[in-house]
Design an enzyme around this catalytic site. Structure first.
Site, PDB file in Angstrom:
ATOM      1  N   PRO A 278      37.040  38.986  47.220  1.00 47.70           N
ATOM      2  CA  PRO A 278      35.752  38.424  46.790  1.00 47.70           C
ATOM      3  C   PRO A 278      35.430  38.736  45.324  1.00 47.70           C
ATOM      4  O   PRO A 278      34.419  39.374  45.009  1.00 47.70           O
ATOM      5  CB  PRO A 278      34.762  39.103  47.736  1.00 47.70           C
ATOM      6  CG  PRO A 278      35.363  40.466  47.945  1.00 47.70           C
ATOM      7  CD  PRO A 278      36.857  40.237  47.991  1.00 47.70           C
ATOM      8  N   LYS A 279      36.248  38.268  44.411  1.00 44.15           N
ATOM      9  CA  LYS A 279      36.150  38.684  43.017  1.00 44.15           C
ATOM     10  C   LYS A 279      35.106  37.910  42.225  1.00 44.15           C
ATOM     11  O   LYS A 279      34.933  36.709  42.408  1.00 44.15           O
ATOM     12  CB  LYS A 279      37.518  38.546  42.342  1.00 44.15           C
ATOM     13  CG  LYS A 279      38.595  39.434  42.951  1.00 44.15           C
ATOM     14  CD  LYS A 279      39.914  39.312  42.214  1.00 44.15           C
ATOM     15  CE  LYS A 279      40.963  40.235  42.801  1.00 44.15           C
ATOM     16  NZ  LYS A 279      42.235  40.183  42.063  1.00 44.15           N
TER      17      LYS A 279
END
Length: 239
Positions: free
Chosen positions: A110-111
Site C-alpha cells: 500500500p505505497k
C-alpha cells in the site's frame, strides 16, 4: 509484450524488476504496543486474523539499490491468513514513483509518496518521513543505549491485499492475497538492539494518530546486504 507495467510504451519501472539488490542497506525500527481494538478495526474488511497488538515501524535506506534508489517507511502488524503467519502492511511510504508503482502493481504493497531521510552519524541515528510538508513519522536512537531483547513477532512473509479497483463505479473489482519473503537472502553486517524514540503524527488521509497512545517495546538498527533473488524476490498468489 516485453514490459509488464504502464505505460506500455514507456514503462515506469525496470522490467523484469527482480532480481535486484542493495548493498549496505540501513534500517532503524521500533516495536510499539497499541490498543488492540484499533488493530482489530483495521482488520475488519480484510481476510486476515488478529494475532497481536504490536505495530512495527521502520525506515529503511535503499539508496544503494541497483535498480531504483529509494527510501522506505512502513508500519506493519502481525496477522494470520489460513495457516500462514506473516506481516500485513497498514501504511508504507517511499520517495520514488517507480518504486511505489513496482510494489503496488506487482505485489499489492500500500505505497504512497513521502520525503524520507535516514541520518547515521556515529552512535546517533535519526530518520523521518514527511508528507505534504508535515512530518508524520520520526525514529531516533543512540546505538550506545542498548537493550537485551525485542518482541518476538512474526512479520514475514509479507501478506498483502492486491486490489483491483472497479473501472466503472466506486469500489473494488477483485482482490487476491500475495505472499513475499526476501528475508532468507538478507546478510546482516551490523545489528544493534536499542531504545528508540518514536513520533507519529497523522494526516486526514494518513491517520497515524489512530495508534496513540502507544508503548515503545524496543527497537534497533541494522546494516546489511539486501537481495531480491529470483527464488525469493518475487511474490506468490496464495488466495
Amino acid at each position: 509484450m516485453k514490459h509488464n507495467n504502464m505505460p506500455v510504451h514507456a514503462p515506469l519501472y525496470p522490467s523484469p524488476f527482480v532480481p535486484y539488490e542493495c548493498m549496505d542497506q540501513k534500517s532503524i525500527f521500533a516495536y510499539l504496543r497499541v490498543d488492540e481494538t484499533v488493530i482489530k478495526r483495521y482488520l475488519e474488511d480484510t481476510p486476515f486474523d488478529y494475532v497481536d497488538n504490536i505495530l512495527f515501524v521502520s525506515i529503511t535506506d535503499f539508496s544503494n539499490c541497483d535498480k531504483i534508489p529509494y527510501m522506505d517507511c512502513a508500519l506493519t502488524i502481525p496477522v494470520k491468513y489460513d495457516d500462514t503467519y506473516g506481516g500485513y502492511f497498514l501504511y508504507e511510504y517511499e520517495n520514488h514513483d517507480a518504486a511505489i508503482a513496482a510494489g503496488r502493481e506487482l505485489w499489492g504493497y500500500p505505497k504512497k509518496y513521502a520525503d524520507i531521510t535516514l541520518d547515521h552519524n556515529g552512535a546517533n541515528v535519526t530518520a523521518k518521513a514527511t508528507r505534504y510538508g508535515k512530518e508524520i513519522i520520526r525514529l531516533e536512537c543512540n546505538l550506545e543505549e542498548t537493550i537485551e531483547k525485542i518482541p518476538d513477532a512474526t512479520l514475514t512473509p509479507h501478506l498483502n491485499i492486491h486490489a483491483f479497483p472497479n473501472p466503472n463505479k466506486p469500489g473494488i473489482h477483485s482482490t487476491r492475497i500475495t505472499s513475499r519473503d526476501t528475508s532468507p537472502d538478507f546478510q546482516t553486517k551490523e545489528k544493534y538492539l536499542t531504545k528508540v524514540t518514536v513520533h507519529l503524527q497523522g494526516l486526514e488521509t494518513d491517520p497515524l494518530g489512530d495508534f496513540h497512545p502507544f508503548e515503545v517495546l524496543g527497537g534497533g538498527f541494522t546494516i546489511g546486504d539486501f537481495y531480491a533473488t529470483e527464488e525469493n524476490g518475487w511474490g506468490h498468489v496464495i488466495g
